[in-house]
Design an enzyme around this catalytic site. Structure first.
Site, PDB file in Angstrom:
ATOM      1  N   HIS A 225       0.831  -1.205   0.000  1.00  0.00           N
ATOM      2  CA  HIS A 225       0.000   0.000   0.000  1.00  0.00           C
ATOM      3  C   HIS A 225       0.867   1.258   0.000  1.00  0.00           C
ATOM      4  O   HIS A 225       0.652   2.176  -0.796  1.00  0.00           O
ATOM      5  CB  HIS A 225      -0.912  -0.029   1.223  1.00  0.00           C
ATOM      6  CG  HIS A 225      -1.778   1.178   1.369  1.00  0.00           C
ATOM      7  ND1 HIS A 225      -3.109   1.186   1.028  1.00  0.00           N
ATOM      8  CD2 HIS A 225      -1.512   2.432   1.825  1.00  0.00           C
ATOM      9  CE1 HIS A 225      -3.626   2.380   1.271  1.00  0.00           C
ATOM     10  NE2 HIS A 225      -2.668   3.159   1.758  1.00  0.00           N
ATOM     11  N   GLU A 226       1.852   1.304   0.878  1.00  0.00           N
ATOM     12  CA  GLU A 226       2.675   2.510   0.986  1.00  0.00           C
ATOM     13  C   GLU A 226       3.548   2.727  -0.252  1.00  0.00           C
ATOM     14  O   GLU A 226       3.769   3.852  -0.679  1.00  0.00           O
ATOM     15  CB  GLU A 226       3.536   2.449   2.244  1.00  0.00           C
ATOM     16  CG  GLU A 226       2.751   2.519   3.540  1.00  0.00           C
ATOM     17  CD  GLU A 226       1.815   3.718   3.625  1.00  0.00           C
ATOM     18  OE1 GLU A 226       2.087   4.768   3.005  1.00  0.00           O
ATOM     19  OE2 GLU A 226       0.792   3.600   4.317  1.00  0.00           O
ATOM     20  N   HIS A 229       1.623   4.594  -2.792  1.00  0.00           N
ATOM     21  CA  HIS A 229       1.705   6.054  -2.641  1.00  0.00           C
ATOM     22  C   HIS A 229       3.043   6.570  -3.162  1.00  0.00           C
ATOM     23  O   HIS A 229       3.104   7.593  -3.847  1.00  0.00           O
ATOM     24  CB  HIS A 229       1.566   6.437  -1.164  1.00  0.00           C
ATOM     25  CG  HIS A 229       0.199   6.236  -0.602  1.00  0.00           C
ATOM     26  ND1 HIS A 229      -0.938   6.757  -1.173  1.00  0.00           N
ATOM     27  CD2 HIS A 229      -0.224   5.573   0.507  1.00  0.00           C
ATOM     28  CE1 HIS A 229      -1.995   6.437  -0.448  1.00  0.00           C
ATOM     29  NE2 HIS A 229      -1.588   5.706   0.580  1.00  0.00           N
TER      30      HIS A 229
END
Length: 308
Positions: A225-226, A229
């Protein structure tokens, strides 16, 4: 400790010249020493807190400034057009990974096998998007002030990254520690690299790595997920049911973050049920299985614009 809900918070994006950060929250040697085993102030955050009660006070994407998001999109589009580069999602882009394991004595140490598993999780998640990851080096730093309760935008974070960050715009730096504020992790966005290169990278709760103790969040997808980003993706629920959302046309609109794995959840009247299986939602790791073709294209655009 259990982690019953994945919740991230997005606060207002700063100006294009300011550092923006995406974050996630979760439910020996002598102290202060640094051991190198192998081959160094955020204005916007996206978090994932540990407790469901945090959802009501997080604000999520409602705090995002649409004008600033639109400005980033315009800047990215113009950069892609100026470079005239192909965005072939099928063509793999190889990313070197520098893992910085922060410990407090023996607490927090991650074995090489666990780090290798995390790299494998990233490769599995991003293969269809055209990205691959290879471990460039791992280093271990015994420093309690960086390990215990570190949060983004703090002096401790800046000291840690200034000392340990490696590589240039195409290198992924991953820092692991026991994070404060119930954080699972946070990440910088690609458009901020030029103004603050040493702060670039992702910070991850050590216990969210594969096989560790963060219940429901220990299959390695906090890092997935990170890194999303870090490659330029927003949350699937950004903007709720109106506006430009996450700027990806094939992720259905979603009014709010998902928790657990609520199959069939549909919070917006627009076509499509909520993308609860998407890596950029807040579902449990076991529920997260996919990026869309549009997300792959967006990550390629961001890479071409800011990292390539």
């Amino acid at each position: 400790m259990s982690y019953p809900e994945r919740i991230r918070k997005v606060v207002k994006l700063g100006a294009l010249s300011a550092l923006t950060v995406a974050s996630l929250v979760v439910p020996g040697t002598a102290a202060g020493s640094t051991t190198v085993v192998s081959q160094p102030t955020a204005t916007a955050d996206c978090y994932t807190p540990e407790h469901s009660a945090a959802r009501s006070k997080d604000g999520h994407a409602n705090d995002l400034n649409p004008a600033q998001a639109a400005a980033i999109e315009a800047d990215m589009s113009s950069r892609v057009a100026a470079k005239g580069q192909s965005l072939r999602v099928a063509a793999a882009t190889s990313i070197p990974v520098y893992v910085h394991v922060i410990t407090s004595g023996s607490t927090g140490s991650l074995p090489a096998a666990t780090i290798s598993q995390q790299i494998s999780v990233l490769n599995s998640a991003y293969s269809s998007a055209g990205f691959s990851f290879s471990l460039a080096s791992t280093d271990y730093t015994n420093k309690a002030a960086w390990y215990n309760g570190i949060t983004d935008g703090t002096t401790a974070e800046r000291q840690m990254k200034t000392a340990l960050h490696k590589g240039s715009s195409n290198a992924l730096n991953i820092y692991t520690a026991s994070l404060g504020n119930d954080l699972l992790g946070w990440a910088t966005f690609p458009w901020d690299y030029s103004t603050s290169p040493t702060m670039d990278g992702v910070v991850i709760l050590d216990e969210s790595f594969p096989g560790r103790s963060a219940t429901n969040f220990n299959q390695g997808d906090t890092a997935t997920h990170e890194v999303g980003h870090w490659l330029g993706l927003y949350h699937t629920f950004q903007g709720g049911c109106s506006g430009s959302g996450d700027y990806v046309s094939d992720t259905p609109a979603e009014a709010s973050p998902a928790s657990g794995c609520p199959t069939g959840r549909d919070t917006c009247s627009a076509a499509g049920t909520d993308p609860i299986k998407n890596f950029m939602d807040y579902s449990y790791d076991s529920c997260m299985t996919q990026f869309t073709t549009g997300q792959g294209t967006r990550m390629k655009s961001a890479w071409t614009s800011y990292r390539g």
